[in-house]
Write an enzyme that holds these catalytic residues in place. Structure first.
Site, PDB file in Angstrom:
ATOM      1  CD  GLU A  83      81.922  78.448  21.971  1.00 52.94           C
ATOM      2  OE1 GLU A  83      83.163  78.421  22.082  1.00 52.94           O
ATOM      3  OE2 GLU A  83      81.224  79.405  22.314  1.00 52.94           O
ATOM      4  CE  LYS A 266      86.244  80.801  23.884  1.00 51.90           C
ATOM      5  NZ  LYS A 266      85.004  80.221  23.356  1.00 51.90           N
ATOM      6  CG  HIS A 379      76.049  79.312  23.839  1.00 53.57           C
ATOM      7  ND1 HIS A 379      76.994  79.763  22.964  1.00 53.57           N
ATOM      8  CD2 HIS A 379      76.612  78.333  24.557  1.00 53.57           C
ATOM      9  CE1 HIS A 379      78.103  79.084  23.158  1.00 53.57           C
ATOM     10  NE2 HIS A 379      77.893  78.198  24.121  1.00 53.57           N
TER      11      HIS A 379
HETATM   12  C1  MEV Z   1      81.917  82.439  23.985  1.00 58.11           C
HETATM   13  O1  MEV Z   1      82.603  81.448  23.248  1.00 58.11           O
HETATM   14  C2  MEV Z   1      82.409  83.824  23.586  1.00 58.11           C
HETATM   15  C3  MEV Z   1      81.797  84.983  24.377  1.00 58.11           C
HETATM   16  O2  MEV Z   1      82.010  84.809  25.769  1.00 58.11           O
HETATM   17  C4  MEV Z   1      82.460  86.242  23.887  1.00 58.11           C
HETATM   18  C5  MEV Z   1      82.097  87.501  24.655  1.00 58.11           C
HETATM   19  O3  MEV Z   1      81.750  87.431  25.837  1.00 58.11           O
HETATM   20  O4  MEV Z   1      82.221  88.575  24.030  1.00 58.11           O
HETATM   21  C6  MEV Z   1      80.303  85.052  24.187  1.00 58.11           C
END
Ligand code: MEV
Length: 426
Positions: A83, A266, A379
């Site tokens: 990722e 996650k 991102h």
């Molecule tokens: C993405 O891989 C992880 C997030 O969704 C974690 C979060 O929302 O705290 C950005």
């Protein structure tokens, strides 16, 4: 690592320059580093001996978390993850944390749980009493199944007996696996004591297997972040204290809502799993344990929580982490071995603390982004390079197309193809 984990401008170097720098800093030979990293570490022939029906091997990006300071020492943390932005975000958060001293971690316990299921136990209370009275005998039987582990100073330590109802009873043997993850050791222990435990209980013998809810092998990691670190380089608004409050509110949101807690966790596992994978450990076991632990109260909860403390932010993460630095994949995967060297990992517990620190850094980075500009900007900015590559950009075209995507704010394959055509027509 004498010169620390800071490598300013590392992301701007090319692959060869990064490897040279890391080799010089860690003392690992450049040829070894390059050899393992270009081949992916595992040959198809070696893979054919590891699992079944092999056709080949599957590559994933291998990178390093920079800026990390753990228990007063600078460390590099190896990560394997597909990722975009996870490694950059963790490095960025580690930099904020190091300004206030870095991460502090400790193991709360270092025991694996071996389970023996007994069923059709006619009189559970009496069975428990007999099993408890035979604790020394059962522990000796358990020890006889793992002589090598006992020689290394580990071995079975305690017995726990749990009555589950409906004539079910479970015996736990708590085993110190030292530097091994210990699945095989613990399964061996369960199989060794099973028949005698069933005899003592007067019931039938069921499953004999480890529990992945490794709640007796927990790691606790905490950190502090000063308000000014949270807004460094991003102007005056919002203020650092506003960001702290927003992160604390995001934490409360996860504490109150399992839907949010799953996503929050996650974000933590983005960091933890990447270290677990890089070091050849079983990420499915880690995931199973982490989420079972998150739900231990009957309400699925965040593994890390954040609070304001004066004008600083404080984060605490606790999770089970059953990792190994000997045996398993490490025997056959030279890159996993190299990952341990890059991280200067001294023991299984040390690796658990390192992975947990990266998990807390990943969580901090995600919450800070969500609490300020939102996650998509950073991102998608980092995702732009892989979209450019997917559109067919080669060499220097990748950066040029990615830059154009960032500028337009439309990071899609279609836009990347359009930008690539424009670039080639120029
Ligand atoms: C993405 O891989 C992880 C997030 O969704 C974690 C979060 O929302 O705290 C950005």
């Amino acid at each position: 690592m004498s010169e620390g984990s800071r490598f300013p401008g590392f992301h701007r170097l090319d692959l060869e320059q990064r490897r040279q720098l890391v080799a010089a800093r860690t003392g690992i030979r450049l040829e070894r580093l390059t050899g393992a990293l270009t081949s992916g570490g595992l040959s198809a022939e070696a893979a054919d001996k590891v699992v079944e029906n092999v056709l080949g091997v599957y590559g994933l990006p291998f990178g390093l978390v920079l800026n990390l300071r753990l228990n007063g020492r600078d460390r590099l943390a190896p990560m394997v993850v597909e990722e975009p932005s996870v490694i950059a975000a963790a490095s960025n958060a580690a930099k904020m944390v190091r300004a206030a001293g870095g991460f502090h971690a400790r193991m709360l316990d270092e025991l694996m749980v071996s389970q023996v299921q007994l069923f059709d136990v006619p009189e559970p209370a009496g069975a428990v009493a007999r099993l408890e009275a035979a604790q020394a005998e059962l522990l000796a039987l358990a020890a006889s199944a793992v002589p090598g582990l006992c020689e290394r100073g580990g071995g079975p330590r305690e017995l726990e007996i749990r009555v589950l109802g409906e004539g079910y009873l479970v015996v736990h043997v708590l085993v110190d696996c030292r530097d091994a993850m210990g699945a095989n050791l613990v399964n061996g222990v369960a199989e060794a004591i099973g028949p005698r435990a069933a005899e003592l209980a007067g019931g039938k013998l069921g499953l004999r297997i480890l529990s992945n809810l490794a709640d007796r092998r927990r790691v606790h990691v905490s950190c502090r972040v000063r308000a000014e670190e949270l807004t460094r380089g991003s102007g005056q608004s919002p203020s650092g204290l506003d960001v702290i409050d927003a992160i604390a509110q995001a934490s409360r949101f996860a504490e109150l809502d399992p839907y949010r807690a799953a996503t929050h966790n996650k974000g933590i596992m983005n960091g933890v799993d990447a270290v677990v994978l890089a070091t050849g450990n079983d990420f499915r076991a880690v995931e199973a344990g982490a989420h079972a632990y998150a739900a231990r109260s009957g309400h699925y909860a965040p593994l890390a929580v954040w609070r304001r403390d004066g004008d600083a932010l404080v984060g605490v993460l606790e999770l089970p982490l059953a990792l190994g630095v000997v045996g398993g994949t490490l025997r056959v995967h030279p890159l996993a071995q190299l990952a341990l060297e890059l991280g200067e990992v001294g023991s299984a517990s040390d690796l658990a603390m390192l992975a947990a620190a990266v998990g807390l850094a990943s969580n901090l980075a995600a919450l800070r982004a969500l609490a300020t500009e939102g996650i998509q900007r950073g991102h998608m900015g980092l995702h732009a390079r892989s979209v450019a590559t997917a559109a067919g950009a080669q060499g220097a075209e990748v950066e040029a197309v990615a830059a154009a995507l960032r500028e337009t704010g439309t990071v899609t394959l279609e836009e990347a193809r359009r930008q690539l055509t424009l670039l080639r027509e120029r």
